[in-house]
Motif scaffolding. Structure first.
Motif, PDB file in Angstrom:
ATOM      1  N   ALA A  42      -3.811  26.973  42.084  1.00  0.00           N
ATOM      2  CA  ALA A  42      -4.658  26.308  43.061  1.00  0.00           C
ATOM      3  C   ALA A  42      -5.558  27.284  43.814  1.00  0.00           C
ATOM      4  CB  ALA A  42      -3.796  25.508  44.044  1.00  0.00           C
ATOM      5  N   TYR A  43      -5.039  28.502  44.119  1.00  0.00           N
ATOM      6  CA  TYR A  43      -5.828  29.379  44.985  1.00  0.00           C
ATOM      7  C   TYR A  43      -7.122  29.844  44.337  1.00  0.00           C
ATOM      8  CZ  TYR A  43      -2.513  32.320  42.444  1.00  0.00           C
ATOM      9  OH  TYR A  43      -1.729  32.867  41.469  1.00  0.00           O
ATOM     10  N   ILE A  44      -7.230  29.655  43.003  1.00  0.00           N
ATOM     11  CA  ILE A  44      -8.471  30.001  42.316  1.00  0.00           C
ATOM     12  C   ILE A  44      -9.636  29.151  42.813  1.00  0.00           C
ATOM     13  CG2 ILE A  44      -9.594  29.958  40.041  1.00  0.00           C
ATOM     14  CD1 ILE A  44      -7.630  32.124  40.201  1.00  0.00           C
ATOM     15  N   ILE A  45      -9.357  27.867  43.141  1.00  0.00           N
ATOM     16  CA  ILE A  45     -10.480  27.005  43.538  1.00  0.00           C
ATOM     17  C   ILE A  45     -10.643  26.904  45.046  1.00  0.00           C
ATOM     18  CG2 ILE A  45     -10.578  25.602  41.422  1.00  0.00           C
ATOM     19  CD1 ILE A  45      -9.142  23.408  43.186  1.00  0.00           C
ATOM     20  N   PHE A  46      -9.878  27.668  45.835  1.00  0.00           N
ATOM     21  CA  PHE A  46     -10.073  27.657  47.290  1.00  0.00           C
ATOM     22  C   PHE A  46     -11.550  27.868  47.672  1.00  0.00           C
ATOM     23  CE2 PHE A  46      -5.492  29.044  48.663  1.00  0.00           C
ATOM     24  CZ  PHE A  46      -5.029  27.787  48.340  1.00  0.00           C
ATOM     25  N   PRO A  47     -12.206  28.930  47.143  1.00  0.00           N
ATOM     26  CA  PRO A  47     -13.597  29.167  47.552  1.00  0.00           C
ATOM     27  C   PRO A  47     -14.521  28.013  47.188  1.00  0.00           C
ATOM     28  CG  PRO A  47     -12.707  31.082  46.399  1.00  0.00           C
ATOM     29  CD  PRO A  47     -11.727  29.970  46.205  1.00  0.00           C
ATOM     30  N   LEU A  48     -14.267  27.403  46.016  1.00  0.00           N
ATOM     31  CA  LEU A  48     -15.082  26.274  45.581  1.00  0.00           C
ATOM     32  C   LEU A  48     -14.933  25.112  46.558  1.00  0.00           C
ATOM     33  CD1 LEU A  48     -16.864  25.133  43.317  1.00  0.00           C
ATOM     34  CD2 LEU A  48     -14.795  24.299  42.212  1.00  0.00           C
ATOM     35  N   LEU A  49     -13.676  24.804  46.921  1.00  0.00           N
ATOM     36  CA  LEU A  49     -13.420  23.694  47.837  1.00  0.00           C
ATOM     37  C   LEU A  49     -14.046  23.963  49.197  1.00  0.00           C
ATOM     38  CD1 LEU A  49      -9.733  22.787  46.943  1.00  0.00           C
ATOM     39  CD2 LEU A  49     -11.794  21.500  46.437  1.00  0.00           C
ATOM     40  N   MET A  50     -13.975  25.218  49.665  1.00  0.00           N
ATOM     41  CA  MET A  50     -14.547  25.524  50.977  1.00  0.00           C
ATOM     42  C   MET A  50     -16.055  25.362  50.950  1.00  0.00           C
ATOM     43  SD  MET A  50     -13.655  25.995  53.979  1.00  0.00           S
ATOM     44  CE  MET A  50     -14.591  26.239  55.481  1.00  0.00           C
ATOM     45  N   SER A  51     -16.674  25.718  49.816  1.00  0.00           N
ATOM     46  CA  SER A  51     -18.128  25.579  49.772  1.00  0.00           C
ATOM     47  C   SER A  51     -18.513  24.095  49.771  1.00  0.00           C
ATOM     48  CB  SER A  51     -18.706  26.370  48.596  1.00  0.00           C
ATOM     49  OG  SER A  51     -19.185  25.540  47.601  1.00  0.00           O
ATOM     50  N   ILE A  52     -17.691  23.257  49.114  1.00  0.00           N
ATOM     51  CA  ILE A  52     -17.939  21.808  49.166  1.00  0.00           C
ATOM     52  C   ILE A  52     -17.724  21.280  50.588  1.00  0.00           C
ATOM     53  CG2 ILE A  52     -17.140  19.566  48.334  1.00  0.00           C
ATOM     54  CD1 ILE A  52     -16.366  20.961  45.741  1.00  0.00           C
ATOM     55  N   ARG A  53     -16.697  21.821  51.233  1.00  0.00           N
ATOM     56  CA  ARG A  53     -16.394  21.415  52.611  1.00  0.00           C
ATOM     57  C   ARG A  53     -17.580  21.720  53.533  1.00  0.00           C
ATOM     58  NH1 ARG A  53     -14.711  18.686  56.823  1.00  0.00           N
ATOM     59  NH2 ARG A  53     -14.924  19.994  58.666  1.00  0.00           N
TER      60      ARG A  53
ATOM     61  N   GLN B 187     -20.533  21.855  52.820  1.00  0.00           N
ATOM     62  CA  GLN B 187     -21.675  20.994  52.535  1.00  0.00           C
ATOM     63  C   GLN B 187     -21.433  19.547  52.934  1.00  0.00           C
ATOM     64  OE1 GLN B 187     -22.285  22.710  48.455  1.00  0.00           O
ATOM     65  NE2 GLN B 187     -24.395  22.244  48.957  1.00  0.00           N
ATOM     66  N   GLY B 188     -20.302  19.284  53.581  1.00  0.00           N
ATOM     67  CA  GLY B 188     -20.141  17.936  54.131  1.00  0.00           C
ATOM     68  C   GLY B 188     -18.989  17.109  53.595  1.00  0.00           C
ATOM     69  N   ALA B 189     -18.162  17.678  52.704  1.00  0.00           N
ATOM     70  CA  ALA B 189     -16.990  16.927  52.261  1.00  0.00           C
ATOM     71  C   ALA B 189     -15.967  16.884  53.390  1.00  0.00           C
ATOM     72  CB  ALA B 189     -16.378  17.566  51.024  1.00  0.00           C
ATOM     73  N   ARG B 190     -15.192  15.782  53.480  1.00  0.00           N
ATOM     74  CA  ARG B 190     -14.232  15.686  54.574  1.00  0.00           C
ATOM     75  C   ARG B 190     -12.944  16.447  54.226  1.00  0.00           C
ATOM     76  NH1 ARG B 190     -12.541   9.336  54.496  1.00  0.00           N
ATOM     77  NH2 ARG B 190     -10.878  10.102  55.850  1.00  0.00           N
ATOM     78  N   TRP B 191     -12.183  16.833  55.262  1.00  0.00           N
ATOM     79  CA  TRP B 191     -10.954  17.589  55.055  1.00  0.00           C
ATOM     80  C   TRP B 191      -9.979  16.840  54.150  1.00  0.00           C
ATOM     81  CZ3 TRP B 191     -10.769  22.447  55.332  1.00  0.00           C
ATOM     82  CH2 TRP B 191     -11.304  23.180  56.394  1.00  0.00           C
ATOM     83  N   ALA B 192      -9.935  15.492  54.283  1.00  0.00           N
ATOM     84  CA  ALA B 192      -8.981  14.711  53.487  1.00  0.00           C
ATOM     85  C   ALA B 192      -9.266  14.879  51.990  1.00  0.00           C
ATOM     86  CB  ALA B 192      -9.044  13.243  53.884  1.00  0.00           C
ATOM     87  N   VAL B 193     -10.544  14.987  51.618  1.00  0.00           N
ATOM     88  CA  VAL B 193     -10.907  15.159  50.210  1.00  0.00           C
ATOM     89  C   VAL B 193     -10.401  16.514  49.695  1.00  0.00           C
ATOM     90  CG1 VAL B 193     -12.875  15.599  48.688  1.00  0.00           C
ATOM     91  CG2 VAL B 193     -12.853  13.567  50.127  1.00  0.00           C
ATOM     92  N   ILE B 194     -10.668  17.574  50.474  1.00  0.00           N
ATOM     93  CA  ILE B 194     -10.247  18.921  50.096  1.00  0.00           C
ATOM     94  C   ILE B 194      -8.723  18.965  49.919  1.00  0.00           C
ATOM     95  CG2 ILE B 194     -10.246  21.347  50.810  1.00  0.00           C
ATOM     96  CD1 ILE B 194     -13.052  20.141  50.429  1.00  0.00           C
ATOM     97  N   THR B 195      -8.013  18.408  50.900  1.00  0.00           N
ATOM     98  CA  THR B 195      -6.554  18.464  50.887  1.00  0.00           C
ATOM     99  C   THR B 195      -5.967  17.617  49.761  1.00  0.00           C
ATOM    100  OG1 THR B 195      -6.754  18.611  53.280  1.00  0.00           O
ATOM    101  CG2 THR B 195      -4.537  18.357  52.392  1.00  0.00           C
TER     102      THR B 195
END
Lengths: 160, 184
Positions: B105-116, B118-126
């Motif tokens: 999972a930690y491989i996509i942390f940076p990807l998820l943060m960049s989406i975050r 740009q306006g994605a909600r925390w619930a989506v990331i989590t």
């Protein structure tokens, strides 16, 4: 893993080529952002992987097995969840370990909590998560996931 | 007025410690490991190195994707698809993405943060991160070691819990974010 990684890399390389044809400047900007974040986070990744190696060698599977096998009931559930949270490594390594725990008579909910917590809670990767998302998020997510792991463990253990 | 050289060096040292404390701590642990048992420390280094080598290509691909997303995908689009206005559908998409993605999972942390950002909600990331624990491609292996009942029960409950966990984390994040927000 190699085949999948190469596929991803080729797809993204293709996307870069397509973007470069559409707009050179914007694509260069993309490359700069990609390179910049890579350089910023690589030291952290190196540290995490070095820690993973240390953990696997100095906290061997038999130790985990002994800890979890000795506990019972609620203490076992909590121990399973905590061991899973601290343990790190591919799920490929968790399955045989959990299998031998079940075979040796460990309480199924505790083994289930161990597996779920292994894949969803990461104490070793917490610093990396905090660096990327902020400490508040990293702590909140891992705490909630830990509780969820205990709950899922209980339910799985009772169902199976 | 410029600071004297020792003070500058101390300042630089502090910056180094603050930005690379994890790497320094890991190096320290390895120092201890080499002192205690050189061959096991080498073994650990080998395991870490091989694990790192196995994900290098994916890491490069992920950062490449981060760069593309940040420049080419508009904030409005991300917010529309993965923000609050997308409603429950965004959470379902997140759960599905998390289920089929592979690798740690930690491989996509940076990807998820960049989406975050740009306006994605925390619930989506989590939700993506929670559903990540399913490991769809490994279920056959899991069944082999743990049996059908255990593996299916674990996977289904993990998927079912992904969205509630996502919403709970988001609620906690926003609750704690509101309190100190006295800025104008």
């Amino acid at each position: 893993m190699i085949a999948v990684s190469l596929t991803y890399l080729i797809l993204i390389g293709g996307a870069y080529l397509a973007c470069a044809r559409a707009d050179r400047g914007k694509t260069l900007q993309s490359l700069k952002i990609a390179g910049g974040s890579l350089v910023k986070l690589v030291p952290l990744l190196v540290a995490i992987f070095a820690l993973i190696g240390l953990f696997q060698v100095f906290v061997p599977a038999p130790l985990i097995e002994r800890q979890l096998g000795a506990a019972s009931g609620w203490a076992a559930l909590l121990t399973g969840g905590l061991l899973g949270a601290v343990a790190i490594g591919p799920p490929l390594a968790a399955f045989p370990l959990a299998g031998s725990l079940l075979d040796s008579g460990a309480w199924p909910p505790a083994v289930a909590a161990f597996i779920v917590s292994w894949v969803s809670v990461g104490v070793v990767t917490l610093p990396f998560e905090a660096e990327v998302f902020g400490a508040r998020y990293a702590l909140t997510r891992n705490a909630v996931s830990f509780l969820a792991a205990l709950l899922i463990g209980l339910l799985v253990g009772m169902l199976s | 007025m410029t600071k004297p050289a020792p003070a500058r060096a101390a300042g630089a040292f502090r910056t180094l410690v603050r930005s690379q404390w994890l790497l320094l701590a890991t190096a320290g642990l390895y120092g201890w490991a080499f002192a205690v048992s050189p061959e096991r420390a080498l073994q650990a280094l080998g395991i870490g190195g091989r694990a790192f080598a196995s994900v290098t290509l994916i890491v490069i691909a992920v950062f490449g994707l981060v760069g593309l997303l940040q420049v080419w995908i508009s904030r409005e689009l991300v917010a529309r698809l993965l923000g609050r206005e997308a409603g429950f559908k965004a959470l379902l998409v997140a759960a599905a993405c998390g289920t089929i993605l592979i690798g740690p999972a930690y491989i996509i942390f940076p990807l998820l943060m960049s989406i975050r950002r740009q306006g994605a909600r925390w619930a989506v990331i989590t939700t993506v991160l929670s559903a990540y624990a399913v490991k769809l491609q490994m279920i056959p292996l899991e069944v082999q070691f743990l049996g059908w009942g255990f593996s299916l029960g674990r996977s289904l409950l993990t998927v079912a819990a992904a969205i509630p966990v996502g919403l709970a984390v988001e609620w906690l994040m926003e609750r704690s974010a509101r309190r100190p927000s006295r800025r104008p």
